[in-house]
Design an enzyme around this catalytic site. Structure first.
Site, PDB file in Angstrom:
ATOM      1  N   ASP A   1      30.067 137.048  22.401  1.00  0.00           N
ATOM      2  CA  ASP A   1      29.352 135.933  21.788  1.00  0.00           C
ATOM      3  C   ASP A   1      30.179 134.664  21.691  1.00  0.00           C
ATOM      4  OD1 ASP A   1      31.179 136.947  19.788  1.00  0.00           O
ATOM      5  OD2 ASP A   1      30.076 135.746  18.331  1.00  0.00           O
TER       6      ASP A   1
ATOM      7  N   PHE B   1      37.534 131.621  28.100  1.00  0.00           N
ATOM      8  CA  PHE B   1      36.677 132.138  27.032  1.00  0.00           C
ATOM      9  C   PHE B   1      35.314 132.470  27.631  1.00  0.00           C
ATOM     10  CE2 PHE B   1      33.569 131.858  23.653  1.00  0.00           C
ATOM     11  CZ  PHE B   1      34.124 132.754  22.760  1.00  0.00           C
ATOM     12  N   VAL B   2      34.926 133.738  27.541  1.00  0.00           N
ATOM     13  CA  VAL B   2      33.687 134.175  28.194  1.00  0.00           C
ATOM     14  C   VAL B   2      32.645 134.661  27.183  1.00  0.00           C
ATOM     15  CG1 VAL B   2      34.765 134.778  30.398  1.00  0.00           C
ATOM     16  CG2 VAL B   2      34.661 136.502  28.587  1.00  0.00           C
TER      17      VAL B   2
ATOM     18  N   ASP C   1      42.450 141.125  24.687  1.00  0.00           N
ATOM     19  CA  ASP C   1      42.980 139.767  24.840  1.00  0.00           C
ATOM     20  C   ASP C   1      44.448 139.775  24.398  1.00  0.00           C
ATOM     21  OD1 ASP C   1      42.960 136.980  25.196  1.00  0.00           O
ATOM     22  OD2 ASP C   1      42.148 136.601  23.221  1.00  0.00           O
TER      23      ASP C   1
ATOM     24  N   ASP D   1      34.884 145.362  23.809  1.00  0.00           N
ATOM     25  CA  ASP D   1      34.395 144.491  24.873  1.00  0.00           C
ATOM     26  C   ASP D   1      35.538 143.903  25.689  1.00  0.00           C
ATOM     27  OD1 ASP D   1      35.309 142.894  22.756  1.00  0.00           O
ATOM     28  OD2 ASP D   1      33.483 141.713  22.571  1.00  0.00           O
TER      29      ASP D   1
END
Ligand code: 5GP
Ligand code: MG
Length: 194
Positions: free
Chosen positions: A169, A162-163, A113, A110
């Protein structure tokens, strides 16, 4: 145990402070990304390894835009638990079920980072002697890298926020939002989720 009625609504405007990637942006980008991937592999078979749970929605939608023969496996990695900051020590949980030797492996996650999760998994996959390993991520927070790592295919570059949504989630919630955005700060660590 609180009733579900006390949980915040999974409603976009209610849960998100801002939207970074809309549902329409995702749909348009996935069509192009799928075409790029299909073009690169030509008529070769692709063995997709999806990092679950986060990459479930992205993988399911992206694969519908790739018409090569595809084998699909999943790998589970823990890194965040119920926090918005990485614990910094991703751990692979469970095993792959497909044989990757001499296969063209496309690892899908996903979000990229710090880079620790994908470097760990790529290292592990390379030991299995695949014909090739490439990586595809929906989101890339390039400014956050702690280990050198670039994905071969990237959906969107995003800032260091932070998404949640579209598979991502916070404490296992919000994966079902159709877009990606920043969770309102008062919804992080609500006492009723303890
Ligand atoms: P890395 O190992 O590259 O630091 O982290 C990758 C993993 O951390 C992703 O697969 C994802 O599970 C999690 N992660 C990193 N940033 C975010 C974020 O903004 N939101 C969510 N929900 N998960 C994130
Ligand atoms: Mg993940």
């Amino acid at each position: 145990m609180p009733s579900s009625a006390v949980l915040p609504a999974n409603d976009l405007p209610a849960a998100l402070e801002s939207v970074l990637v809309s549902e329409a942006d995702i749909k348009n980008r996935l069509r192009k990304l799928g075409a790029e991937i299909a073009a690169l592999y030509g008529d070769q078979e692709i063995t997709v390894v999806a990092v679950i749970n986060g990459a479930i929605l992205f993988t399911a939608d992206l694969l519908r835009h790739i018409d090569n023969p595809v084998r699909l496996d999943c790998i589970r990695v823990s890194s965040y638990r119920n926090e918005t900051k990485s614990t910094g020590k991703p751990q692979v949980l469970g095993h792959l079920s497909l044989d990757l030797a001499n296969r063209h492996v496309l690892l899908i996650d996903d979000i990229l980072d710090t880079g620790k999760t994908l470097s760990l998994i790529v290292g592990m996959i390379k030991k299995l002697q695949p014909a090739s390993v490439r990586t595809c991520v929906l989101l890339d927070k390039r400014g956050r890298r702690e280990v050198e790592f670039e994905a071969d295919f990237v959906g969107f570059q995003i800032p260091d926020k932070f998404v949640v949504g579209y598979g991502l989630d916070y404490a296992e919630r919000y994966r079902n939002l159709p877009c990606i955005g920043v969770l309102k700060s008062h919804l992080q660590n609500p006492p009723e989720w303890a």
